[in-house]
Structure formats: structure tokens, C-alpha cells
Motif scaffolding. Structure first.
Motif, short mmCIF file in Angstrom:
data_model
loop_
_atom_site.label_atom_id
_atom_site.label_comp_id
_atom_site.label_asym_id
_atom_site.label_seq_id
_atom_site.Cartn_x
_atom_site.Cartn_y
_atom_site.Cartn_z
N PHE A 1 0.83 -1.21 0.00
CA PHE A 1 0.00 0.00 0.00
C PHE A 1 0.86 1.26 0.00
O PHE A 1 0.54 2.24 -0.68
CB PHE A 1 -0.93 0.01 1.20
N MET A 2 1.96 1.23 0.75
CA MET A 2 2.83 2.41 0.78
C MET A 2 3.46 2.66 -0.58
O MET A 2 3.55 3.80 -1.03
CB MET A 2 3.92 2.25 1.85
N VAL A 3 3.87 1.60 -1.26
CA VAL A 3 4.47 1.75 -2.59
C VAL A 3 3.44 2.29 -3.59
O VAL A 3 3.71 3.22 -4.35
CB VAL A 3 5.08 0.42 -3.08
N ILE A 4 2.24 1.72 -3.57
CA ILE A 4 1.18 2.18 -4.47
C ILE A 4 0.81 3.62 -4.17
O ILE A 4 0.63 4.44 -5.08
CB ILE A 4 -0.05 1.24 -4.38
N GLY A 5 0.70 3.96 -2.89
CA GLY A 5 0.38 5.33 -2.51
C GLY A 5 1.44 6.31 -2.94
O GLY A 5 1.15 7.42 -3.43
N ALA A 6 2.71 5.93 -2.78
CA ALA A 6 3.80 6.81 -3.19
C ALA A 6 3.81 7.00 -4.70
O ALA A 6 4.05 8.12 -5.20
CB ALA A 6 5.14 6.25 -2.72
N LEU A 7 3.55 5.94 -5.46
CA LEU A 7 3.50 6.06 -6.92
C LEU A 7 2.35 6.95 -7.36
O LEU A 7 2.51 7.78 -8.27
CB LEU A 7 3.38 4.68 -7.55
N GLU A 8 1.21 6.79 -6.74
CA GLU A 8 0.06 7.62 -7.11
C GLU A 8 0.29 9.08 -6.73
O GLU A 8 -0.08 9.99 -7.47
CB GLU A 8 -1.21 7.09 -6.46
N PHE A 9 0.92 9.32 -5.59
CA PHE A 9 1.24 10.68 -5.18
C PHE A 9 2.24 11.30 -6.15
O PHE A 9 2.09 12.47 -6.54
CB PHE A 9 1.82 10.67 -3.76
N ALA A 10 3.24 10.53 -6.57
CA ALA A 10 4.22 11.04 -7.54
C ALA A 10 3.55 11.35 -8.88
O ALA A 10 3.89 12.35 -9.52
CB ALA A 10 5.34 10.03 -7.72
#
Length: 63
Positions: free
Chosen positions: A39-48
């Protein structure tokens, strides 16, 4: 604020909470700490991606 920035932030925070506080919860199929990392990786990618759209302007959103 872009929808992607908000969604990415919320997803990252949920993943961080799972990673920090769900280590002792036992589920037979998978561990919640690993789900938190995903979830943290997906969230960081979406934020980027939201930052990219905010910086590049409306041309990038049209694709």
C-alpha cells in the motif's frame, strides 16, 4: 489539490499504519505488514503521478 495527491496520501498512510501496528495480527494467507508495504508503494507512486500532473499542467492529463 489533485485527486491523485489525496488518494496517494491516504493510501500511503493506511499502508504505514498497517506496517507499524498490524505486525502481531495473524492471517493465514498473507501478513498485514507486507500488505502495508505494498500500500505504501502504491500510494507513493500515485502521489508522484499526481505531482507530475500538477507540475506538467493539463497537457499531461489529456494523454
Amino acid at each position: 489539490m489533485s485527486k491523485n495527491l489525496l488518494t496517494g496520501s491516504v493510501t500511503f498512510v493506511i499502508g504505514l499504519l498497517l506496517w507499524l501496528f498490524a505486525g502481531d495480527v495473524e492471517i493465514p494467507v498473507f501478513t498485514l505488514t507486507k500488505v502495508g508495504v505494498v500500500f505504501m508503494v502504491i500510494g507513493a507512486l500515485e502521489f508522484a503521478y499526481g505531482l507530475y500532473l500538477a507540475v506538467s499542467g493539463p497537457r499531461a492529463a489529456r494523454g
